[in-house]
Scaffold this motif. Structure first.
Motif, PDB file in Angstrom:
ATOM      1  N   GLY A 231       0.810  -1.214   0.000  1.00 56.74           N
ATOM      2  CA  GLY A 231       0.000   0.000   0.000  1.00 56.74           C
ATOM      3  C   GLY A 231       0.839   1.259   0.000  1.00 56.74           C
ATOM      4  O   GLY A 231       0.354   2.333   0.383  1.00 56.74           O
ATOM      5  N   ASN A 232       2.076   1.165  -0.464  1.00 54.54           N
ATOM      6  CA  ASN A 232       3.000   2.294  -0.391  1.00 54.54           C
ATOM      7  C   ASN A 232       2.569   3.414  -1.342  1.00 54.54           C
ATOM      8  O   ASN A 232       2.398   3.204  -2.543  1.00 54.54           O
ATOM      9  CB  ASN A 232       4.415   1.818  -0.728  1.00 54.54           C
ATOM     10  CG  ASN A 232       5.446   2.904  -0.548  1.00 54.54           C
ATOM     11  OD1 ASN A 232       5.645   3.739  -1.422  1.00 54.54           O
ATOM     12  ND2 ASN A 232       6.109   2.896   0.601  1.00 54.54           N
ATOM     13  N   PHE A 233       2.438   4.612  -0.802  1.00 51.76           N
ATOM     14  CA  PHE A 233       1.923   5.758  -1.554  1.00 51.76           C
ATOM     15  C   PHE A 233       2.865   6.179  -2.683  1.00 51.76           C
ATOM     16  O   PHE A 233       2.418   6.555  -3.776  1.00 51.76           O
ATOM     17  CB  PHE A 233       1.703   6.918  -0.584  1.00 51.76           C
ATOM     18  CG  PHE A 233       1.103   8.151  -1.198  1.00 51.76           C
ATOM     19  CD1 PHE A 233      -0.179   8.142  -1.718  1.00 51.76           C
ATOM     20  CD2 PHE A 233       1.824   9.345  -1.228  1.00 51.76           C
ATOM     21  CE1 PHE A 233      -0.739   9.292  -2.276  1.00 51.76           C
ATOM     22  CE2 PHE A 233       1.275  10.485  -1.782  1.00 51.76           C
ATOM     23  CZ  PHE A 233      -0.008  10.461  -2.302  1.00 51.76           C
ATOM     24  N   THR A 234       4.158   6.108  -2.443  1.00 56.27           N
ATOM     25  CA  THR A 234       5.119   6.497  -3.477  1.00 56.27           C
ATOM     26  C   THR A 234       5.091   5.509  -4.640  1.00 56.27           C
ATOM     27  O   THR A 234       5.132   5.905  -5.808  1.00 56.27           O
ATOM     28  CB  THR A 234       6.534   6.595  -2.875  1.00 56.27           C
ATOM     29  OG1 THR A 234       6.524   7.568  -1.832  1.00 56.27           O
ATOM     30  CG2 THR A 234       7.553   7.007  -3.930  1.00 56.27           C
ATOM     31  N   VAL A 235       4.996   4.234  -4.346  1.00 57.18           N
ATOM     32  CA  VAL A 235       4.938   3.215  -5.392  1.00 57.18           C
ATOM     33  C   VAL A 235       3.697   3.387  -6.258  1.00 57.18           C
ATOM     34  O   VAL A 235       3.728   3.129  -7.467  1.00 57.18           O
ATOM     35  CB  VAL A 235       4.995   1.807  -4.761  1.00 57.18           C
ATOM     36  CG1 VAL A 235       4.738   0.727  -5.801  1.00 57.18           C
ATOM     37  CG2 VAL A 235       6.348   1.583  -4.098  1.00 57.18           C
ATOM     38  N   LEU A 236       2.606   3.832  -5.660  1.00 56.28           N
ATOM     39  CA  LEU A 236       1.387   4.114  -6.434  1.00 56.28           C
ATOM     40  C   LEU A 236       1.699   5.033  -7.611  1.00 56.28           C
ATOM     41  O   LEU A 236       1.179   4.850  -8.719  1.00 56.28           O
ATOM     42  CB  LEU A 236       0.339   4.740  -5.512  1.00 56.28           C
ATOM     43  CG  LEU A 236      -1.026   5.111  -6.088  1.00 56.28           C
ATOM     44  CD1 LEU A 236      -2.088   5.095  -4.984  1.00 56.28           C
ATOM     45  CD2 LEU A 236      -1.033   6.494  -6.747  1.00 56.28           C
ATOM     46  N   HIS A 237       2.552   6.031  -7.390  1.00 54.47           N
ATOM     47  CA  HIS A 237       2.870   6.989  -8.452  1.00 54.47           C
ATOM     48  C   HIS A 237       3.672   6.349  -9.586  1.00 54.47           C
ATOM     49  O   HIS A 237       3.572   6.781 -10.733  1.00 54.47           O
ATOM     50  CB  HIS A 237       3.633   8.179  -7.870  1.00 54.47           C
ATOM     51  CG  HIS A 237       2.776   9.044  -6.987  1.00 54.47           C
ATOM     52  ND1 HIS A 237       2.469   8.701  -5.695  1.00 54.47           N
ATOM     53  CD2 HIS A 237       2.153  10.226  -7.231  1.00 54.47           C
ATOM     54  CE1 HIS A 237       1.697   9.635  -5.169  1.00 54.47           C
ATOM     55  NE2 HIS A 237       1.484  10.558  -6.079  1.00 54.47           N
ATOM     56  N   LEU A 238       4.458   5.326  -9.266  1.00 55.65           N
ATOM     57  CA  LEU A 238       5.179   4.630 -10.331  1.00 55.65           C
ATOM     58  C   LEU A 238       4.200   3.847 -11.198  1.00 55.65           C
ATOM     59  O   LEU A 238       4.362   3.778 -12.419  1.00 55.65           O
ATOM     60  CB  LEU A 238       6.236   3.699  -9.733  1.00 55.65           C
ATOM     61  CG  LEU A 238       7.042   2.871 -10.738  1.00 55.65           C
ATOM     62  CD1 LEU A 238       7.721   3.752 -11.783  1.00 55.65           C
ATOM     63  CD2 LEU A 238       8.065   2.017 -10.014  1.00 55.65           C
ATOM     64  N   ALA A 271      13.031   5.944  -2.971  1.00 58.26           N
ATOM     65  CA  ALA A 271      12.361   6.939  -2.130  1.00 58.26           C
ATOM     66  C   ALA A 271      11.175   6.352  -1.386  1.00 58.26           C
ATOM     67  O   ALA A 271      10.787   6.852  -0.324  1.00 58.26           O
ATOM     68  CB  ALA A 271      11.907   8.120  -2.993  1.00 58.26           C
ATOM     69  N   SER A 272      10.585   5.287  -1.934  1.00 56.44           N
ATOM     70  CA  SER A 272       9.416   4.685  -1.289  1.00 56.44           C
ATOM     71  C   SER A 272       9.775   3.984   0.019  1.00 56.44           C
ATOM     72  O   SER A 272       8.952   3.917   0.941  1.00 56.44           O
ATOM     73  CB  SER A 272       8.758   3.678  -2.234  1.00 56.44           C
ATOM     74  OG  SER A 272       9.513   2.467  -2.306  1.00 56.44           O
ATOM     75  N   GLY A 273      10.990   3.423   0.076  1.00 59.87           N
ATOM     76  CA  GLY A 273      11.370   2.632   1.239  1.00 59.87           C
ATOM     77  C   GLY A 273      10.608   1.328   1.354  1.00 59.87           C
ATOM     78  O   GLY A 273      10.691   0.634   2.377  1.00 59.87           O
ATOM     79  N   ALA A 274       9.852   0.956   0.306  1.00 57.43           N
ATOM     80  CA  ALA A 274       9.006  -0.237   0.366  1.00 57.43           C
ATOM     81  C   ALA A 274       9.820  -1.506   0.154  1.00 57.43           C
ATOM     82  O   ALA A 274      10.850  -1.490  -0.523  1.00 57.43           O
ATOM     83  CB  ALA A 274       7.906  -0.149  -0.694  1.00 57.43           C
ATOM     84  N   GLU A 275       9.342  -2.597   0.708  1.00 57.43           N
ATOM     85  CA  GLU A 275       9.889  -3.913   0.421  1.00 57.43           C
ATOM     86  C   GLU A 275       9.344  -4.330  -0.942  1.00 57.43           C
ATOM     87  O   GLU A 275       8.138  -4.537  -1.103  1.00 57.43           O
ATOM     88  CB  GLU A 275       9.472  -4.915   1.497  1.00 57.43           C
ATOM     89  CG  GLU A 275      10.092  -6.284   1.339  1.00 57.43           C
ATOM     90  CD  GLU A 275      11.592  -6.294   1.570  1.00 57.43           C
ATOM     91  OE1 GLU A 275      12.278  -7.136   0.936  1.00 57.43           O
ATOM     92  OE2 GLU A 275      12.085  -5.465   2.374  1.00 57.43           O
ATOM     93  N   LEU A 276      10.211  -4.439  -1.925  1.00 51.15           N
ATOM     94  CA  LEU A 276       9.768  -4.657  -3.295  1.00 51.15           C
ATOM     95  C   LEU A 276       9.300  -6.097  -3.495  1.00 51.15           C
ATOM     96  O   LEU A 276       9.878  -7.034  -2.939  1.00 51.15           O
ATOM     97  CB  LEU A 276      10.897  -4.311  -4.265  1.00 51.15           C
ATOM     98  CG  LEU A 276      11.453  -2.889  -4.130  1.00 51.15           C
ATOM     99  CD1 LEU A 276      12.539  -2.639  -5.149  1.00 51.15           C
ATOM    100  CD2 LEU A 276      10.338  -1.848  -4.256  1.00 51.15           C
ATOM    101  N   ALA A 277       8.256  -6.266  -4.286  1.00 56.11           N
ATOM    102  CA  ALA A 277       7.631  -7.577  -4.478  1.00 56.11           C
ATOM    103  C   ALA A 277       7.690  -7.964  -5.954  1.00 56.11           C
ATOM    104  O   ALA A 277       7.069  -7.304  -6.789  1.00 56.11           O
ATOM    105  CB  ALA A 277       6.183  -7.544  -3.999  1.00 56.11           C
TER     106      ALA A 277
END
Length: 332
Positions: A231-238, A271-277
């Motif tokens: 649900g990462n907000f920054t990844v949404l923009h990608l 920049a997202s800091g998300a754990e990539l899937a």
């Protein structure tokens, strides 16, 4: 005798164009550096099948957060001086409006994209995204505004051509080894992307993703799967940025994906800091009609745009990740 409930009249392209014409009076940004999502979400709502009443009501509610456009006499654009200067946005808008009037939208896009794609991450991909929605809307004034938003907030990120090309998994691994830069908590996406762009070795890694005919699909699916899991907000923009680039594909300067987009994607992912899937967390459980209907009732422009982008990408590249990403944005 039961009375039949009248079906709400659907939104129309004419209504959208009327709203986009009116939106010219609103600033492309608000609260300093946040992008105005109104025209993007309006186009998405139309294509998702929102009613005319819903499109009007959503517009009136969202407009309350926006600011009037500052009237300024636009100067002539000088690329070396004005590319990436937010205060030059009125000049860029006048420039692109003039080019569209003179040569048409298609020729203007072919002229503009070689200039703008090296800064594809401009203002958290919103210049790119707004231009994509403008193309789908078929509105010349909105296209000029979207391209101007991109040019005025142009975000070039350093890259080199040195080193062997990397497959996606290896590229992501190399990105994760980069040292995290310092930035204040709550920093905007653009600020975090720019900070990552200036870290040691970013330039040597970010541009090394091996590009092929499926690269944009792979990046978009990476965004969808990661968003579904986090649900990462920054990844949404990608994800929404990837969709916009698909929309603009007929006017790309070369058949292959522009390197500027994958470099911007690298900065955005970091920049997202998300754990990539790289794989999907679980299969989706709701069908598109239910998700689309729910999206049309959302107040959040990002959820509307995500649903629209994922739905369209799913028609081009069928995969369960698109629906699962939307499910993450619209919980039961």
């Amino acid at each position: 005798m039961l009375m039949k409930t009248a079906t709400p009249a659907p939104a129309t392209l004419a209504q959208l164009h009327h709203l986009l014409d009116a939106g010219v009076a609103l600033s492309p940004t608000y609260r300093g550096r946040l992008s105005n999502h109104l025209p993007m979400a309006q186009q998405a709502l139309l294509e998702l099948g929102a009613s005319a009443a819903r499109l009007q009501a959503w517009t009136e509610a969202y407009e309350a957060h926006l600011e009037p456009r500052v009237c300024a006499r636009p100067a002539s654009v000088a690329v070396d001086r004005d590319l990436g200067r937010p205060d030059s946005e009125p000049a860029w808008q006048a420039h692109f409006a003039s080019r569209i009037a003179l040569t048409g939208s298609a020729a203007t896009l072919r002229e503009a994209l070689p200039l703008l794609l090296p800064g594809a991450g401009a203002i958290a991909f919103h210049g790119l995204i707004r231009a994509g929605h403008a193309v789908l809307a078929g509105h010349e004034g909105e296209l000029a505004t979207g391209l101007a938003h991109w040019a005025a907030h142009f975000l070039p990120l350093p890259t080199t051509a040195d080193g062997p090309r990397l497959e996606l998994a290896d590229w992501l691994h190399a990105l994760r080894q980069l040292p995290r830069p310092a930035y204040p908590a709550g920093s905007l996406i653009t600020d975090r992307m720019e900070a990552w762009g200036h870290t040691p070795d970013f330039a040597a890694v970010a541009g090394r993703l091996r590009h092929g005919p499926d690269t944009l699909r792979e990046l978009a699916l990476l965004a969808a799967r990661t968003y579904a899991a986090t649900g990462n907000f920054t990844v949404l923009h990608l994800l929404t940025g990837s969709h916009a680039l698909v929309v603009l594909e007929p006017w790309w300067p070369a058949p292959e994906l522009a390197r500027g987009f994958s470099v911007a994607a690298a900065a955005g992912l970091l920049a997202s800091g998300a754990e990539l899937a790289l794989t999907l967390d679980r299969p989706p459980s709701r069908p598109w009609p239910a998700l689309i209907a729910a999206a049309c009732e959302q107040d959040d422009a990002h959820v509307i745009k995500l649903t629209h982008a994922a739905w369209r990408l799913g028609r081009r590249w069928p995969d369960p990740a698109w629906r699962r990403a939307v499910e993450r944005a619209i919980p039961f």
